[in-house]
Design a protein around this motif. Structure first.
Motif, mmCIF file in Angstrom:
data_model
loop_
_atom_site.group_PDB
_atom_site.id
_atom_site.type_symbol
_atom_site.label_atom_id
_atom_site.label_comp_id
_atom_site.label_asym_id
_atom_site.label_seq_id
_atom_site.Cartn_x
_atom_site.Cartn_y
_atom_site.Cartn_z
ATOM 1 N N ARG A 147 3.050 0.140 7.823
ATOM 2 C CA ARG A 147 4.178 0.829 7.186
ATOM 3 C C ARG A 147 3.946 2.335 7.266
ATOM 4 N N ARG A 158 11.966 6.964 10.189
ATOM 5 C CA ARG A 158 12.049 7.086 8.740
ATOM 6 C C ARG A 158 10.772 6.645 8.039
ATOM 7 N N TYR A 159 10.562 7.259 6.900
ATOM 8 C CA TYR A 159 9.483 6.862 5.987
ATOM 9 C C TYR A 159 9.713 5.408 5.580
ATOM 10 N N GLY A 160 8.645 4.624 5.559
ATOM 11 C CA GLY A 160 8.728 3.251 5.085
ATOM 12 C C GLY A 160 9.052 2.230 6.147
ATOM 13 N N GLU A 161 9.407 2.653 7.361
ATOM 14 C CA GLU A 161 9.667 1.674 8.407
ATOM 15 C C GLU A 161 8.357 1.014 8.816
ATOM 16 N N GLU A 190 10.510 -3.169 11.822
ATOM 17 C CA GLU A 190 11.534 -3.232 10.776
ATOM 18 C C GLU A 190 11.946 -1.809 10.415
ATOM 19 N N SER A 192 13.738 1.317 8.216
ATOM 20 C CA SER A 192 13.783 1.687 6.798
ATOM 21 C C SER A 192 15.172 2.217 6.475
ATOM 22 N N GLU A 193 15.627 1.955 5.270
ATOM 23 C CA GLU A 193 16.943 2.430 4.837
ATOM 24 C C GLU A 193 16.874 3.789 4.151
ATOM 25 N N LEU A 194 15.666 4.337 4.005
ATOM 26 C CA LEU A 194 15.527 5.598 3.289
ATOM 27 C C LEU A 194 15.869 6.778 4.198
ATOM 28 N N ASP A 220 8.279 4.822 -4.916
ATOM 29 C CA ASP A 220 8.218 4.288 -3.549
ATOM 30 C C ASP A 220 9.031 5.118 -2.567
#
Length: 288
Positions: A147, A158-161, A190, A192-194, A220
């Motif tokens: 991640r 993106r962050y969190g992908e 995957e 990230s939506e952020l 988060d």
């Protein structure tokens, strides 16, 4: 097929491999393996054929041939046939085969079935987005997935992908005496939506900026000074780089954020309101 014909095809496969003609090499190996799947050197042929398709990013064929290569490899001895099968199985989300492959390589996994969501430490991944490359920190979830824990500056990232990376490090970063591998990205596993945002903040002292970073992390989300980005040539990036630990500083500065815009505004207001003097923000922009 006579063995003399098979020997000639294998020699052609070796030559194609040396020329990095992965498709031709894999095709030649498969021709021979259709007749001689279990000769003494066949384990090497299965492995090379699967690896050729890995280089071609043909993951279905890499999986199909990788199953055969792993079936002929010793278990628990770090044989790379298991690693490549683990990658291909993960991409197909065949978690049973992926788990067996990592175990066959000799790794210990979290107990259970299905998707692997473990703690494999931290590393770096070199994102590759249509030729744009950026090294980011990841939290490893399994031997080949991580991640993203930075706010990337590359458009569309993106962050969190969650990214899937190769197993052979291509560089390293040294921080506080600890060495971390840099892996090359194979694909975005995957998204990230952020969204990525930028804001100008005024921090009266370094602790104010650290408080902002911590506040976003507690929800988060991501926050980091834009000044933390450094540019390196490919040669340096793929070597050993000694990195200084992140240090916050006071004053006006741009900060990269990863959070929904409304929630980012709320957290910025909360952060600024915690001290009567020394904290403020302005110019929040959505970057992507």
């Amino acid at each position: 097929m006579r063995k003399s014909e098979a020997k000639e095809l294998i020699n052609q496969a070796y030559a194609a491999w040396e020329a990095e003609e992965w498709q031709r090499a894999a095709d030649l190996y498969e021709q021979v393996l259709a007749h001689f799947p279990d000769e003494k050197p066949s384990a090497e042929w299965w492995y090379d054929a699967a690896l050729g398709h890995k280089f071609l990013r043909n993951w279905d064929k890499a999986y199909e041939l990788g199953v055969q290569a792993a079936a002929r490899a010793p278990r628990g001895e770090g044989d790379p046939a298991y690693w490549n099968l683990g990658i291909a199985a993960t991409i197909r989300r065949d978690w049973a085969v992926a788990r067996d492959a990592w175990t066959g390589f000799g790794l210990e996994l979290p107990a259970g079935e299905g998707e692997i969501d473990g703690r494999f430490g931290h590393a770096c991944v070199r994102l590759d987005t249509h030729g744009q490359r950026e090294v980011v920190w990841i939290e490893r979830l399994c031997p080949t997935r991580g991640r993203v824990m930075n706010v990337p500056v590359t458009g569309g990232r993106r962050y969190g992908e969650i990214v899937l990376h190769d197993g052979q490090p291509n560089g390293e970063r040294v921080v506080d005496g600890s060495t971390y591998p840099v892996f090359d990205e194979l694909l975005l596993f995957e998204p990230s939506e952020l969204p990525t945002l930028q804001v100008t903040v005024a921090a009266g002292e370094p602790a104010d900026l650290e408080a902002l970073i911590t506040l976003f992390a507690d929800h988060d989300f991501g926050a980091e000074p834009a000044s933390g980005l450094t540019t390196h040539c490919a040669c340096c990036s793929e070597g050993t780089l000694h990195k200084e630990p992140r240090t916050a500083h006071e004053g006006a500065q741009r900060v990269c954020l990863a959070a929904p815009e409304d929630e980012a505004r709320g957290l910025l207001d909360r952060w600024a309101g915690e001290k009567a003097i020394g904290r403020s923000w302005s110019g929040l922009e959505v970057m992507g």
